[in-house]
Design a protein around this motif. Structure first.
Motif, PDB file in Angstrom:
ATOM      1  N   ALA A   1       0.823  -1.210   0.000  1.00  0.00           N
ATOM      2  CA  ALA A   1       0.000   0.000   0.000  1.00  0.00           C
ATOM      3  C   ALA A   1       0.853   1.254   0.000  1.00  0.00           C
ATOM      4  O   ALA A   1       0.404   2.314  -0.432  1.00  0.00           O
ATOM      5  N   ASN A   2       2.086   1.147   0.497  1.00  0.00           N
ATOM      6  CA  ASN A   2       3.010   2.281   0.488  1.00  0.00           C
ATOM      7  C   ASN A   2       4.427   1.723   0.419  1.00  0.00           C
ATOM      8  O   ASN A   2       4.646   0.525   0.666  1.00  0.00           O
ATOM      9  N   PRO A   3       5.427   2.527   0.076  1.00  0.00           N
ATOM     10  CA  PRO A   3       6.784   2.016  -0.113  1.00  0.00           C
ATOM     11  C   PRO A   3       7.343   1.254   1.088  1.00  0.00           C
ATOM     12  O   PRO A   3       8.095   0.287   0.927  1.00  0.00           O
ATOM     13  N   ALA A   4       6.987   1.667   2.309  1.00  0.00           N
ATOM     14  CA  ALA A   4       7.536   1.007   3.492  1.00  0.00           C
ATOM     15  C   ALA A   4       7.093  -0.442   3.616  1.00  0.00           C
ATOM     16  O   ALA A   4       7.696  -1.215   4.380  1.00  0.00           O
ATOM     17  N   ASP A   5       6.039  -0.838   2.877  1.00  0.00           N
ATOM     18  CA  ASP A   5       5.580  -2.229   2.937  1.00  0.00           C
ATOM     19  C   ASP A   5       6.516  -3.182   2.191  1.00  0.00           C
ATOM     20  O   ASP A   5       6.497  -4.389   2.440  1.00  0.00           O
ATOM     21  N   VAL A   6       7.313  -2.662   1.270  1.00  0.00           N
ATOM     22  CA  VAL A   6       8.112  -3.540   0.410  1.00  0.00           C
ATOM     23  C   VAL A   6       9.057  -4.437   1.203  1.00  0.00           C
ATOM     24  O   VAL A   6       9.061  -5.665   1.027  1.00  0.00           O
ATOM     25  N   PRO A   7       9.904  -3.892   2.118  1.00  0.00           N
ATOM     26  CA  PRO A   7      10.814  -4.781   2.846  1.00  0.00           C
ATOM     27  C   PRO A   7      10.105  -5.797   3.725  1.00  0.00           C
ATOM     28  O   PRO A   7      10.673  -6.855   4.031  1.00  0.00           O
ATOM     29  N   LEU A   8       8.882  -5.489   4.123  1.00  0.00           N
ATOM     30  CA  LEU A   8       8.138  -6.398   4.999  1.00  0.00           C
ATOM     31  C   LEU A   8       7.421  -7.493   4.225  1.00  0.00           C
ATOM     32  O   LEU A   8       7.209  -8.595   4.750  1.00  0.00           O
TER      33      LEU A   8
ATOM     34  N   PHE B   1       0.467  -1.505  -8.218  1.00  0.00           N
ATOM     35  CA  PHE B   1       0.146  -1.068  -6.873  1.00  0.00           C
ATOM     36  C   PHE B   1      -0.837   0.091  -6.912  1.00  0.00           C
ATOM     37  O   PHE B   1      -0.922   0.816  -7.914  1.00  0.00           O
ATOM     38  N   PRO B   2      -1.579   0.277  -5.840  1.00  0.00           N
ATOM     39  CA  PRO B   2      -2.437   1.477  -5.780  1.00  0.00           C
ATOM     40  C   PRO B   2      -1.575   2.732  -5.838  1.00  0.00           C
ATOM     41  O   PRO B   2      -0.397   2.729  -5.465  1.00  0.00           O
ATOM     42  N   LYS B   3      -2.151   3.803  -6.333  1.00  0.00           N
ATOM     43  CA  LYS B   3      -1.408   5.057  -6.487  1.00  0.00           C
ATOM     44  C   LYS B   3      -0.901   5.526  -5.130  1.00  0.00           C
ATOM     45  O   LYS B   3      -1.640   5.568  -4.150  1.00  0.00           O
ATOM     46  N   MET B   4       0.401   5.847  -5.080  1.00  0.00           N
ATOM     47  CA  MET B   4       1.037   6.249  -3.826  1.00  0.00           C
ATOM     48  C   MET B   4       1.408   7.717  -3.883  1.00  0.00           C
ATOM     49  O   MET B   4       1.757   8.237  -4.949  1.00  0.00           O
ATOM     50  N   SER B   5       1.382   8.367  -2.738  1.00  0.00           N
ATOM     51  CA  SER B   5       1.807   9.767  -2.682  1.00  0.00           C
ATOM     52  C   SER B   5       3.318   9.884  -2.857  1.00  0.00           C
ATOM     53  O   SER B   5       3.828  10.919  -3.292  1.00  0.00           O
ATOM     54  N   GLN B   6       4.041   8.810  -2.501  1.00  0.00           N
ATOM     55  CA  GLN B   6       5.489   8.771  -2.678  1.00  0.00           C
ATOM     56  C   GLN B   6       5.815   7.549  -3.548  1.00  0.00           C
ATOM     57  O   GLN B   6       6.111   6.467  -3.035  1.00  0.00           O
TER      58      GLN B   6
END
Length: 464
Positions: free
Chosen positions: A124-131, A163-168
């Motif tokens: 849902a956001n970039p921080a999810d990638v490593p997890l 992915f859904p559109k992200m602000s970053q």
């Protein structure tokens, strides 16, 4: 005296046979192991060819003497568990093992690292990638920590994400990396670019790679360089694969017997073509020569020799992507506020601008640099103005209609012979019957004069 002579003679014979047996054991001791994953059933959308691609590569490697562990549509726990078990096999194989890892599906880059997505990843956001995803450097570090002879890691995973559109937003494609010693790393699309999704039954990259592996007698560099040329030809320039290698040990997937027909182009001629100045080719062949070498120098030499050729625009886009990828790689390795300010000075709207902003926030540094700061010195010059159009966006793909690229010229046989007639159109495999099981393609026979090297340990499920 005769008894002593007989005894010494017997000792010599025993030593001879002992050395011969040891040499034979060493000669037959190369084990080949492969880990092949095809993830296509993502919740964000199905990838049409990925499972078939993994099945084709698994079958091809099996024919080349690899003991293959393969699966499709695996979730995070299954992916990590399967790779952990595979590394146990690699460790037990002992020194001089040859390892091939092929991951097909969705790949992403985040802050300088590449990741492979399991089918249950929820980003849902970039921080999810490593997890949520498998970090590729964990794969490469695990392999480089063992005394293997050859490690080949292939990511057939540079695709537009859904992915859904992200602000970053995340940068598109995969990040440029350096292979570890004794390792080759290959992407289906050049760093920072994405490949179009194939319409089936197989993707252009997997089919071309299988073709070149089956050729016999090709070095690893030749296999992947020819794969790049074939993919670029088949996709009309929409896809430019990439590879980098630090493998020094000689290795071939298949050997050609003495009865094999002579290659259409001699080894001496091939070497000559690779060292010949780009300007000494005509414009059509110069483009192919630059693509074959896939270096900044080769592409720049093409532009110097043929600045107004129809392929010049395409070559500028390739250079733009590579220059930005190198700039970002060196920025990430430096990992200081000065480095991120330096990147933003070159590429204020570049694909990694948001990565820079995230890292500056991590350092609690201002987005705007101070009036004076130490600009880092990159290995590549700043981009000329005409390159910015190609990298002033999160994702670069070479069939973008906005660029209006002309299709590349036909490839002359001096660079790439035509594919075998029975490997041009491949029949779709029957649907797999069980969960996780890879499709089994209809096997195209390999010529009798092409065989796996005799010194390898054949896998228990050798299809030949």
């Amino acid at each position: 005296m005769q008894t002593l002579q007989k005894f010494l003679g017997l000792v010599v014979i025993l030593i001879f046979f002992a050395v011969s047996a040891a040499s034979g054991a060493l000669a037959q001791g190369e084990k080949r192991l492969a880990f092949v994953i095809g993830n296509g059933s993502y919740k964000t959308g199905e990838l049409a060819t990925v499972a078939n691609d993994a099945g084709l590569i698994a079958q091809t490697l099996q024919a080349a003497g690899f003991d293959v562990v393969g699966a499709r549509d695996v979730d995070q726990d299954s992916l990590r568990g399967a790779f952990r078990d595979f590394m146990g096999k690699v460790s037990a194989a002992g020194p001089d093992a040859v390892v091939f890892v092929y991951l097909a599906g969705h790949g992403v880059q985040f802050e300088g690292e590449n990741y492979f997505l399991p089918v249950d990843a929820q980003i849902a956001n970039p921080a999810d990638v490593p997890l949520q995803a498998m970090r590729i450097s964990d794969v490469t570090k695990s392999l480089s920590g063992l005394p293997t002879k050859v490690n080949i890691v292939v990511l057939d995973a540079a695709r537009p994400n859904a992915f859904p559109k992200m602000s970053q937003p995340l940068a598109g494609g995969l990040a440029l990396v350096d292979p570890d010693p004794n390792m080759l790393i290959a992407f289906n699309a050049a760093p920072g670019t994405v490949a179009p999704e194939g319409k089936g039954p197989y993707g252009a990259y997997a089919q071309a790679l299988a073709e070149m592996i089956r050729e016999g007698g090709l070095s690893l560099d030749e296999v992947f360089d020819r794969t790049r040329l074939r993919v670029n030809e088949v996709t009309q320039g929409a896809e430019v694969p990439w590879n980098a290698s630090k493998i020094t040990a000689p290795f071939v997937f298949f050997e050609r017997s003495a009865e094999a027909p002579a290659p259409k182009v001699s080894e001496a001629e091939s070497r000559s073509n690779r060292t010949r100045a780009i300007r000494d080719f005509n414009a059509r062949d110069a483009y192919v020569a630059a693509l074959d070498r896939d270096t900044m120098r080769g592409y720049e030499d093409f532009l110097v020799a043929y600045p107004h050729d129809p392929m010049a625009k395409r070559v500028r886009a390739i250079i733009a992507a590579r220059r930005e990828a190198i700039t970002w790689r060196e920025t990430w390795q430096e990992d200081t506020p000065e480095a991120y300010w330096s990147y933003l000075r070159r590429y204020p709207h570049g694909p990694h601008a948001w990565d820079c902003r995230r890292r500056l926030e991590h350092f609690d540094a201002e987005l705007e640099p101070p009036a004076s700061f130490t600009v880092i010195v990159y290995d590549v010059a700043p981009p000329p103005e005409e390159e910015i159009i190609y990298v002033d966006r999160p994702v670069l793909y070479f069939d973008d209609p906005d660029f209006d690229f002309e299709p590349p010229p036909p490839i002359a046989v001096i660079f790439l012979p035509p594919p075998p007639p029975d490997f041009v159109v491949l029949v779709a495999p029957p649907p797999p019957v069980d969960v996780f099981i890879l499709p089994t393609p209809v096997f195209v026979p390999i010529p009798v004069f092409i065989n796996p090297p005799r010194h390898i340990v054949p896998p228990p499920n050798d299809i030949i």
